[in-house]
Design an enzyme around this catalytic site. Structure first.
Site, PDB file in Angstrom:
ATOM      1  N   SER A  19       0.826  -1.215   0.000  1.00  0.00           N
ATOM      2  CA  SER A  19       0.000   0.000   0.000  1.00  0.00           C
ATOM      3  C   SER A  19       0.855   1.257   0.000  1.00  0.00           C
ATOM      4  CB  SER A  19      -0.897  -0.004   1.241  1.00  0.00           C
ATOM      5  OG  SER A  19      -1.556   1.243   1.375  1.00  0.00           O
ATOM      6  N   TYR A  36      -2.312   5.245  -4.096  1.00  0.00           N
ATOM      7  CA  TYR A  36      -3.407   6.180  -3.865  1.00  0.00           C
ATOM      8  C   TYR A  36      -2.956   7.458  -4.536  1.00  0.00           C
ATOM      9  CZ  TYR A  36      -6.066   3.418  -0.460  1.00  0.00           C
ATOM     10  OH  TYR A  36      -6.853   2.483   0.143  1.00  0.00           O
ATOM     11  N   THR A  81      -5.657   2.425  -6.999  1.00  0.00           N
ATOM     12  CA  THR A  81      -6.954   2.203  -6.339  1.00  0.00           C
ATOM     13  C   THR A  81      -7.863   3.404  -6.589  1.00  0.00           C
ATOM     14  OG1 THR A  81      -5.957   0.787  -4.701  1.00  0.00           O
ATOM     15  CG2 THR A  81      -8.073   1.773  -4.107  1.00  0.00           C
ATOM     16  N   HIS A 116     -13.318  -3.128  -2.047  1.00  0.00           N
ATOM     17  CA  HIS A 116     -12.522  -2.695  -0.900  1.00  0.00           C
ATOM     18  C   HIS A 116     -12.967  -3.428   0.371  1.00  0.00           C
ATOM     19  CE1 HIS A 116      -9.526   0.675  -0.380  1.00  0.00           C
ATOM     20  NE2 HIS A 116      -9.701   0.363   0.885  1.00  0.00           N
TER      21      HIS A 116
HETATM   22  C1  FNR Z   1      -7.724  -2.230   2.952  1.00  0.00           C
HETATM   23  N1  FNR Z   1      -7.760  -2.129   1.565  1.00  0.00           N
HETATM   24  C2  FNR Z   1      -6.898  -1.273   0.918  1.00  0.00           C
HETATM   25  N2  FNR Z   1      -6.890  -1.224  -0.444  1.00  0.00           N
HETATM   26  C3  FNR Z   1      -6.016  -0.447  -1.094  1.00  0.00           C
HETATM   27  O1  FNR Z   1      -6.033  -0.427  -2.318  1.00  0.00           O
HETATM   28  N3  FNR Z   1      -5.111   0.294  -0.381  1.00  0.00           N
HETATM   29  C4  FNR Z   1      -5.068   0.300   0.963  1.00  0.00           C
HETATM   30  O2  FNR Z   1      -4.233   0.962   1.573  1.00  0.00           O
HETATM   31  C5  FNR Z   1      -6.023  -0.475   1.649  1.00  0.00           C
HETATM   32  N4  FNR Z   1      -6.079  -0.457   3.012  1.00  0.00           N
HETATM   33  C6  FNR Z   1      -6.891  -1.353   3.673  1.00  0.00           C
HETATM   34  C7  FNR Z   1      -6.866  -1.393   5.051  1.00  0.00           C
HETATM   35  C8  FNR Z   1      -7.612  -2.365   5.718  1.00  0.00           C
HETATM   36  C9  FNR Z   1      -7.555  -2.436   7.204  1.00  0.00           C
HETATM   37  C10 FNR Z   1      -8.394  -3.295   4.989  1.00  0.00           C
HETATM   38  C11 FNR Z   1      -9.151  -4.391   5.679  1.00  0.00           C
HETATM   39  C12 FNR Z   1      -8.451  -3.206   3.629  1.00  0.00           C
HETATM   40  C13 FNR Z   1      -8.652  -3.014   0.790  1.00  0.00           C
HETATM   41  C14 FNR Z   1      -7.956  -4.320   0.447  1.00  0.00           C
HETATM   42  O3  FNR Z   1      -6.976  -4.142  -0.528  1.00  0.00           O
HETATM   43  C15 FNR Z   1      -8.952  -5.355  -0.080  1.00  0.00           C
HETATM   44  O4  FNR Z   1      -9.682  -4.781  -1.135  1.00  0.00           O
HETATM   45  C16 FNR Z   1      -9.925  -5.844   1.016  1.00  0.00           C
HETATM   46  O5  FNR Z   1      -9.204  -6.116   2.192  1.00  0.00           O
HETATM   47  C17 FNR Z   1     -10.649  -7.086   0.570  1.00  0.00           C
HETATM   48  O6  FNR Z   1     -11.634  -7.431   1.502  1.00  0.00           O
HETATM   49  P1  FNR Z   1     -11.472  -8.600   2.586  1.00  0.00           P
HETATM   50  O7  FNR Z   1     -11.266  -9.859   1.833  1.00  0.00           O
HETATM   51  O8  FNR Z   1     -10.291  -8.237   3.441  1.00  0.00           O
HETATM   52  O9  FNR Z   1     -12.726  -8.574   3.366  1.00  0.00           O
END
Ligand code: FNR
Length: 386
Positions: free
Chosen positions: A130, A154, A180, A283
């Site tokens: 990330s 981002y 993203t 997400h």
């Molecule tokens: C994320 N996700 C996320 N996505 C992204 O593109 N950049 C990021 O910095 C983050 N940060 C983030 C923090 C936390 C705490 C979570 C749980 C998720 C989304 C991540 O990439 C992904 O899309 C989701 O985690 C998928 O859902 P599940 O399977 O974890 O429920």
């Protein structure tokens, strides 16, 4: 020779002969319960919480239960080939680690990004690192070993900063850029709102900014932590439009993926705009409580484009990953489960979660008679009745 992921069960059973049982959970339910007890409450709230009443995040996981995989006999799937080509990057399996911004805070030493990179090196499962990390991307990338890594962007409103982040990722050896699209503004998250908890505003996970020459020039050498956060708040989220895609594309020759695509029209338009891969995700239900499980969006996106499709949101097990592959995903990213593993046992915990998912997927392909990923098509699945 292809990795024999299923042998992890043999290792566990053999260890049992000397009285050793796994120190980390074998099911997602227990993983989640133990992570809830282990993580500081504000980190747990941020990681586990979702948008609105969390209906979408629950629906993401529940969607997998509506599909069943046909067992096929007389196939003799003694060897399984799980390797995959993702835009020219050869991976031993289609599993990836989704970008998780606060992963740095989830390991007990506060360096969860580095521990995740180590887990990638040990398992061959790529980390999508990330933008929001506790350690700068160069240090994260230096721990990948032979496993390719991907950088998630981002996109800030400051175009020079965006270009700087991407060129640093290129220089650090990342093999692809994942932009993203669904998080230029934070969704409504009642769990975090209830405790007025937003880690980045407290100065966490900003290492890629504070180590960036463009960002540093903007804030000045003597900026206080408060000034850093204030500047970051001003530039973090860019409400991109299709008009920005040519500029994003121009930033890199690396494979470019766009994350957050759920509608087939958006997939088609992104493909026309020159991206190399589409990333279906909502997400994890953290951004919009819109109600459509990401898995239900996958087949239409796959049908709309010839590009590779990465999928995440709701994957909790190896069998979930197999179902997403059968519905057309080229690669499947796991989110919260590896983060919970990390919370319990650092890199070892994440490695355990990833090896368990790979083993379960491999054994499912063996038992049900699908020796390679190309055998996993929608014909392998049936929607459950009732
Ligand atoms: C994320 N996700 C996320 N996505 C992204 O593109 N950049 C990021 O910095 C983050 N940060 C983030 C923090 C936390 C705490 C979570 C749980 C998720 C989304 C991540 O990439 C992904 O899309 C989701 O985690 C998928 O859902 P599940 O399977 O974890 O429920």
């Amino acid at each position: 020779m292809a990795p024999r992921y299923g042998d992890y069960q043999l290792e566990i059973y053999l260890n049992g002969l000397t009285g050793v049982v796994p120190s980390h959970p074998m099911t997602f339910a227990e993983l989640e319960q133990r992570a809830a007890r282990t993580l500081p409450s504000w980190v747990w709230s941020y990681v586990a919480g979702g948008a609105g009443d969390e209906h979408t995040q629950e629906a993401n996981a529940a969607a997998f239960r509506r599909w069943g995989l046909y067992p096929r006999m007389f196939v003799g799937a003694a060897e399984r080939d799980t390797s995959v080509d993702l835009c020219g990057v050869r991976l031993p399996s289609p599993l990836m680690m989704a970008p998780v911004g606060v992963v740095g805070l989830c390991a007990q030493d506060g360096h969860g990004d580095l521990a995740t990179a180590e887990a990638a090196a040990r398992t061959g499962v790529p980390m999508i690192a990330s933008t929001l990390s506790q350690d700068p991307m160069e240090e994260v990338a230096s721990r990948f070993g032979d496993t390719p890594g991907f950088f998630q962007l981002y996109t800030p409103t400051d175009r020079e900063l965006a270009a700087s982040l991407v060129s640093r990722a290129e220089a650090a050896g990342f093999r692809g850029i994942v932009v993203t699209l669904d998080t230029w503004i934070t969704g409504w998250r009642p769990r975090d709102l209830a405790t007025a908890n937003f880690p980045q505003l407290r100065g966490h996970c900003l290492a890629n900014y504070t180590s960036d020459p463009v960002f540093r020039e903007r804030v000045g050498a003597d900026a206080s932590p408060e000034e850093v956060v204030a500047h970051w708040t001003g530039i973090f989220g860019n409400p991109l439009t299709w008009d920005d895609l040519p500029w994003l594309r121009s930033l890199t020759d690396l494979p470019l993926f766009v994350k957050g695509i759920c509608h087939p029209d958006d997939a088609r338009r992104a493909a026309d705009g020159g991206v190399d891969g589409v990333y279906v995700s909502n997400h994890g239900g953290r951004q919009a409580n819109g109600g459509i499980p990401a898995l239900e969006c996958l087949p239409d996106v796959v049908a709309a484009t010839d590009l590779p499709v990465v999928f995440d949101s709701g994957v909790r097990s190896g069998s979930d990953a197999v179902k997403a592959l059968a519905l057309g995903a080229t690669a499947v990213a796991v989110g919260r489960p590896y983060v919970y593993g990390l919370a319990l046992g650092g890199a070892d915990g994440a490695v355990h979660v990833l090896r368990s998912m790979l083993a379960e997927a491999d054994l499912l392909m063996a038992v049900d008679g699908y020796p390679s990923l190309s055998d996993l098509t929608p014909r392998a699945l049936r929607e459950l009745r009732g």
